[in-house]
Design a protein around this motif. Structure first.
Motif, PDB file in Angstrom:
ATOM      1  N   TRP A   1      -2.364   2.650   9.041  1.00  0.00           N
ATOM      2  CA  TRP A   1      -3.176   1.605   9.666  1.00  0.00           C
ATOM      3  C   TRP A   1      -2.459   0.266   9.758  1.00  0.00           C
ATOM      4  CZ3 TRP A   1      -4.216  -2.657   6.797  1.00  0.00           C
ATOM      5  CH2 TRP A   1      -4.438  -2.543   5.427  1.00  0.00           C
ATOM      6  N   GLY A   2      -1.434   0.078   8.916  1.00  0.00           N
ATOM      7  CA  GLY A   2      -0.665  -1.154   8.987  1.00  0.00           C
ATOM      8  C   GLY A   2       0.073  -1.338  10.306  1.00  0.00           C
ATOM      9  N   GLN A   3       0.296  -0.244  11.028  1.00  0.00           N
ATOM     10  CA  GLN A   3       0.956  -0.320  12.331  1.00  0.00           C
ATOM     11  C   GLN A   3       0.065  -0.945  13.396  1.00  0.00           C
ATOM     12  OE1 GLN A   3       2.597   4.081  11.613  1.00  0.00           O
ATOM     13  NE2 GLN A   3       2.991   3.409  13.694  1.00  0.00           N
ATOM     14  N   TYR A   4      -1.238  -0.874  13.198  1.00  0.00           N
ATOM     15  CA  TYR A   4      -2.182  -1.255  14.247  1.00  0.00           C
ATOM     16  C   TYR A   4      -3.015  -2.485  13.923  1.00  0.00           C
ATOM     17  CZ  TYR A   4      -1.009   3.251  16.230  1.00  0.00           C
ATOM     18  OH  TYR A   4      -0.327   4.307  16.770  1.00  0.00           O
ATOM     19  N   ILE A   5      -2.953  -2.946  12.705  1.00  0.00           N
ATOM     20  CA  ILE A   5      -3.861  -4.011  12.277  1.00  0.00           C
ATOM     21  C   ILE A   5      -3.686  -5.282  13.098  1.00  0.00           C
ATOM     22  CG2 ILE A   5      -2.278  -4.780  10.440  1.00  0.00           C
ATOM     23  CD1 ILE A   5      -6.128  -4.662  10.216  1.00  0.00           C
TER      24      ILE A   5
ATOM     25  N   GLY B   1       0.807  -1.208   0.000  1.00  0.00           N
ATOM     26  CA  GLY B   1       0.000   0.000   0.000  1.00  0.00           C
ATOM     27  C   GLY B   1       0.838   1.254   0.000  1.00  0.00           C
ATOM     28  N   ASP B   2       0.189   2.362   0.350  1.00  0.00           N
ATOM     29  CA  ASP B   2       0.816   3.674   0.307  1.00  0.00           C
ATOM     30  C   ASP B   2       1.035   4.217   1.714  1.00  0.00           C
ATOM     31  OD1 ASP B   2      -1.735   4.574   1.135  1.00  0.00           O
ATOM     32  OD2 ASP B   2      -2.389   4.831  -0.931  1.00  0.00           O
ATOM     33  N   SER B   3       1.160   5.543   1.830  1.00  0.00           N
ATOM     34  CA  SER B   3       1.479   6.179   3.108  1.00  0.00           C
ATOM     35  C   SER B   3       0.382   6.059   4.149  1.00  0.00           C
ATOM     36  CB  SER B   3       1.792   7.665   2.885  1.00  0.00           C
ATOM     37  OG  SER B   3       0.717   8.308   2.224  1.00  0.00           O
ATOM     38  N   THR B   4      -0.845   5.797   3.731  1.00  0.00           N
ATOM     39  CA  THR B   4      -1.930   5.630   4.700  1.00  0.00           C
ATOM     40  C   THR B   4      -1.874   4.261   5.373  1.00  0.00           C
ATOM     41  OG1 THR B   4      -3.511   4.810   3.051  1.00  0.00           O
ATOM     42  CG2 THR B   4      -3.428   7.206   3.417  1.00  0.00           C
ATOM     43  N   VAL B   5      -1.047   3.380   4.832  1.00  0.00           N
ATOM     44  CA  VAL B   5      -0.914   2.014   5.336  1.00  0.00           C
ATOM     45  C   VAL B   5       0.421   1.790   6.042  1.00  0.00           C
ATOM     46  CG1 VAL B   5      -1.075  -0.441   4.726  1.00  0.00           C
ATOM     47  CG2 VAL B   5      -2.274   1.265   3.327  1.00  0.00           C
ATOM     48  N   GLN B   6       1.458   2.475   5.617  1.00  0.00           N
ATOM     49  CA  GLN B   6       2.817   2.154   6.031  1.00  0.00           C
ATOM     50  C   GLN B   6       3.058   2.287   7.533  1.00  0.00           C
ATOM     51  OE1 GLN B   6       5.066   5.523   3.991  1.00  0.00           O
ATOM     52  NE2 GLN B   6       6.183   5.479   5.922  1.00  0.00           N
ATOM     53  N   THR B   7       4.113   1.648   7.981  1.00  0.00           N
ATOM     54  CA  THR B   7       4.572   1.760   9.365  1.00  0.00           C
ATOM     55  C   THR B   7       5.581   2.892   9.453  1.00  0.00           C
ATOM     56  OG1 THR B   7       4.219  -0.588   9.801  1.00  0.00           O
ATOM     57  CG2 THR B   7       5.774   0.574  11.235  1.00  0.00           C
ATOM     58  N   TYR B   8       5.343   3.842  10.347  1.00  0.00           N
ATOM     59  CA  TYR B   8       6.213   5.010  10.483  1.00  0.00           C
ATOM     60  C   TYR B   8       7.216   4.826  11.622  1.00  0.00           C
ATOM     61  CZ  TYR B   8       3.261   7.538   7.197  1.00  0.00           C
ATOM     62  OH  TYR B   8       2.594   7.929   6.057  1.00  0.00           O
ATOM     63  N   GLU B   9       8.292   5.591  11.538  1.00  0.00           N
ATOM     64  CA  GLU B   9       9.321   5.550  12.568  1.00  0.00           C
ATOM     65  C   GLU B   9       8.919   6.433  13.748  1.00  0.00           C
ATOM     66  OE1 GLU B   9      13.122   6.521  10.946  1.00  0.00           O
ATOM     67  OE2 GLU B   9      12.863   5.202   9.202  1.00  0.00           O
ATOM     68  N   THR B  10       9.612   6.246  14.862  1.00  0.00           N
ATOM     69  CA  THR B  10       9.317   7.004  16.077  1.00  0.00           C
ATOM     70  C   THR B  10       9.395   8.506  15.826  1.00  0.00           C
ATOM     71  OG1 THR B  10      10.184   5.194  17.423  1.00  0.00           O
ATOM     72  CG2 THR B  10       9.982   7.347  18.478  1.00  0.00           C
ATOM     73  N   LYS B  11      10.330   8.930  14.997  1.00  0.00           N
ATOM     74  CA  LYS B  11      10.507  10.363  14.734  1.00  0.00           C
ATOM     75  C   LYS B  11       9.307  10.976  14.019  1.00  0.00           C
ATOM     76  CE  LYS B  11      12.991   9.682  10.341  1.00  0.00           C
ATOM     77  NZ  LYS B  11      11.924  10.239   9.478  1.00  0.00           N
TER      78      LYS B  11
END
Length: 225
Positions: free
Chosen positions: A28-32, A11-21
């Motif tokens: 949403w991929g961080q929480y699924i 997916g794109d940025s709405t799905v990706q896992t972001y860094e702490t910074k």
């Protein structure tokens, strides 16, 4: 050791896992995973700025396909960046090239013995005349057509997210987005927003009654907001 089920995300940025910074921005991929049993493992390959086309041309799809094994799942949410007509390297025509690229994901997954699932683009916060608006109607329609043509399961995240925003009302829905912090970004989610979208995706999986539906722990009546 491999868990009971492994689910890959493209997916794109709405799905990706972001860094702490990057906190509080989140995908949403961080929480699924929190909405599934512990026997399910999620592998998030979503990345910002990619369309169904550039995820392929950059070799990202091949990298995912090379990891897939039989009975794995591939969840595919593309469309936001496909609509970027001002960026020809990303843009796809909804009813021709977009559909062609989606079929590459489907056929690639199936050739590896995996199960593809399409997910329509998540809604942005576009509120007009008292209604939340679908910014990507052609891409949603085209993806629905592909799902029928290829007999692939579909999660209509666009409609479920629009319904969810409507249930909250504009002021509360706005808090789901980074625009509530920076005043400009009504596409990307805060941690709270990403969590809620993940819940909607999980509920979508549950409604499919597919091979992974029984692993879903999300309940429609419970909203941690």
């Amino acid at each position: 050791m491999k868990k009971g089920k492994r689910i890959y995300l493209a997916g794109d940025s709405t799905v990706q896992t972001y860094e702490t910074k990057d906190i509080p921005q989140a995908g949403w991929g961080q929480y699924i995973a929190k909405y599934f049993g512990q026997e399910v493992e999620f592998v998030n390959h979503a990345i910002g700025g990619r369309s169904s086309k550039t995820f392929v041309t950059e070799g990202r799809l091949d990298a995912v396909l090379n990891m897939l094994q039989g009975l794995d799942y591939l969840l595919i949410q593309m469309g936001h960046n496909d609509a970027a007509a001002d960026k020809p390297e990303r843009w796809t025509d909804a009813f021709t090239t977009y559909k062609e690229y989606l079929k590459k994901y489907i056929n690639g997954a199936r050739n590896r013995g995996a199960v593809p699932v399409l997910i329509t683009p998540v809604a942005t916060l576009h509120f007009k005349n008292g209604t939340f608006v679908n910014d990507f109607p052609d891409y949603c329609q085209a993806m629905t057509q592909v799902a029928k043509e290829e007999r692939v399961e579909l999660i209509d995240l666009m409609n479920s997210s629009l319904r969810f925003y409507s249930s909250l009302g504009y002021e509360k829905a706005a808090q789901l987005f980074m625009g509530s912090i920076n005043g400009t970004d009504w596409t990307h989610f805060t941690e709270s927003g990403a969590n809620q979208i993940a819940r909607l995706v999980a509920l979508g999986v549950k409604e499919l009654e597919s091979g992974i539906s029984s692993y879903v722990k999300a309940e429609r009546s419970v909203i941690d907001y």
